[in-house]
Design an enzyme around this catalytic site. Structure first.
Site, short mmCIF file in Angstrom:
data_model
loop_
_atom_site.label_atom_id
_atom_site.label_comp_id
_atom_site.label_asym_id
_atom_site.label_seq_id
_atom_site.Cartn_x
_atom_site.Cartn_y
_atom_site.Cartn_z
N LYS A 33 0.84 -1.21 0.00
CA LYS A 33 0.00 0.00 0.00
C LYS A 33 0.88 1.26 0.00
O LYS A 33 2.06 1.20 0.34
CB LYS A 33 -0.93 -0.01 1.22
CG LYS A 33 -0.21 0.06 2.55
CD LYS A 33 -1.16 -0.22 3.71
CE LYS A 33 -0.42 -0.10 5.02
NZ LYS A 33 -1.19 -0.62 6.16
N TYR A 242 16.32 31.45 1.99
CA TYR A 242 15.16 32.20 2.47
C TYR A 242 15.32 32.60 3.93
O TYR A 242 15.69 31.78 4.76
CB TYR A 242 13.89 31.34 2.36
CG TYR A 242 13.38 31.15 0.96
CD1 TYR A 242 13.00 32.24 0.17
CD2 TYR A 242 13.26 29.87 0.44
CE1 TYR A 242 12.52 32.05 -1.12
CE2 TYR A 242 12.77 29.67 -0.85
CZ TYR A 242 12.39 30.76 -1.62
OH TYR A 242 11.92 30.57 -2.88
#
Ligand SMILES: *Cc1c(COP(=O)(O)O)cnc(C)c1O
Length: 331
Positions: A33, A242
């Site tokens: 999964k 940043y």
């Protein structure tokens, strides 16, 4: 380009290890999964199938369709598909979902033995059987899931006891498989005697069992790599990225590598992300990180246990968050 390397040899090592514990490769249902826990659904399906595994578990029908040619049985855990192939088996997680499943489908009925998220209670078994009969559903299995298989907790034994009761109740039906074990339950089991175990995390090389349960020789299969985009000569006290959150304490040679939070890594101001080549300098970008390094290619990680500890999470979360867009290569 950032890429994931899948170590096929280590994967096969883990598959052998869990097959031995389960008493045979036919007793493994491989859990694929969430893009095979981030490893790449089709890549891992092919390898598992070649190893001889003939059963798989997935989350939904989209995943099941992609791997339908590799397995005899595919158990769909949490989806009620509109399109069903011969080898699809639908997990019936409740009376509610039994009512929604298409007539004539093959199902495995989930029993709530104590996790209290999904499953019917044994007291609802007759109601469930009536619906199954009405809709001509093919009852092929009875299963449950443990909430505490990796720790020392009496809840595990209570769930086992409750599953035994379910097993006794449904034993009168022919050709029904019974399964409850995930990786942790299989790893700690002494004499595994169910139809098969649903093995996820152990096949990828990890487990969360306490050390009192022993040592398990599993090997992490996935490693994440990134490539250099550029190299900068940074002067002492210049800032990077940043917000200018990193200020160079000295003259430094810094390179940018092409991986970031857009690929599924964690951008977190409090905890600097640490790669195998050292700490990320300043803020992590969507698609890049800066490191004091000049290599053309770096290993971001080849084992996520420490990252999981550092970020107060589990290996599963770090692995499943890895973006679908990252290229997976088998080595
Ligand atoms: C995810 C899952 C598993 C596999 O669990 P692991 O701890 O990764 O082995 C087994 N059964 C069910 C129902 C699951 O959802």
């Amino acid at each position: 380009m950032a890429h994931i390397k899948i170590n096929a040899q280590d994967y096969l090592h883990n598959l052998k290890y869990v097959s031995n514990l389960a008493n045979g490769v036919e007793k493994i249902c491989i859990v694929l999964k969430d893009n095979a826990y981030g490893h790449g659904l089709e890549t891992m399906a092919k390898l598992a199938s070649k190893f001889g595994i003939n059963k798989a578990c997935v989350k939904n029908s989209n995943e099941a369709i992609k791997i339908k040619e590799y397995f005899n049985e595919i158990l769909i855990l949490s989806d009620i598909p509109e399109f069903i192939c011969e080898n699809f088996i639908i997990a019936a997680n409740s009376i509610y979902s039994l009512k929604k499943i298409q007539n004539n489908s093959k199902i495995h009925l989930k029993i709530n033995t104590g996790m209290n998220r999904n499953g019917i209670l044994l007291s609802e078994a007759n109601l469930a059987l009536n619906i199954i009969k009405e809709k001509n559903l093919k009852l092929k299995g009875i299963f449950t899931h443990f909430s505490n298989a990796d720790i020392l907790d009496c809840g595990f034994y209570i769930q086992k006891q409750n599953f035994l009761k379910a097993r006794n109740f449904f034993n009168k039906f022919k050709n029904i498989s019974f399964h409850s074990h995930n990786s942790a339950a299989l790893l700690r089991s002494k004499n595994f005697d169910e139809s098969f175990a649903r093995v996820g995390i152990a096949s990828y090389g990890y487990h969360d069992l306490l050390s009192i349960f022993g040592n398990f020789n599993l090997k992490p299969v996935l490693s994440l790599y990134a490539d250099k985009i550029s190299t900068q000569h940074i002067k002492k006290s210049q800032k990077i990225g940043y917000g200018g959150r990193f200020e160079a304490p000295k003259d430094m040679i810094v390179s940018t590598y092409d991986v970031g939070y857009g690929d599924g890594l964690f951008r977190n101001f409090q905890k600097t992300f640490t790669t195998n080549e050292g700490k990320v300098l300043g803020t992590m970008n969507m698609d890049s990180i800066s490191l004091e390094c000049q290599k053309d290619e770096i290993c971001v990680f080849n084992n996520v246990i420490n990252l999981a500890k550092e970020y107060n999470t589990i290996t599963y979360e770090i692995l499943t968050k890895l973006s679908l867009n990252i290229k997976r290569v088998i080595v």
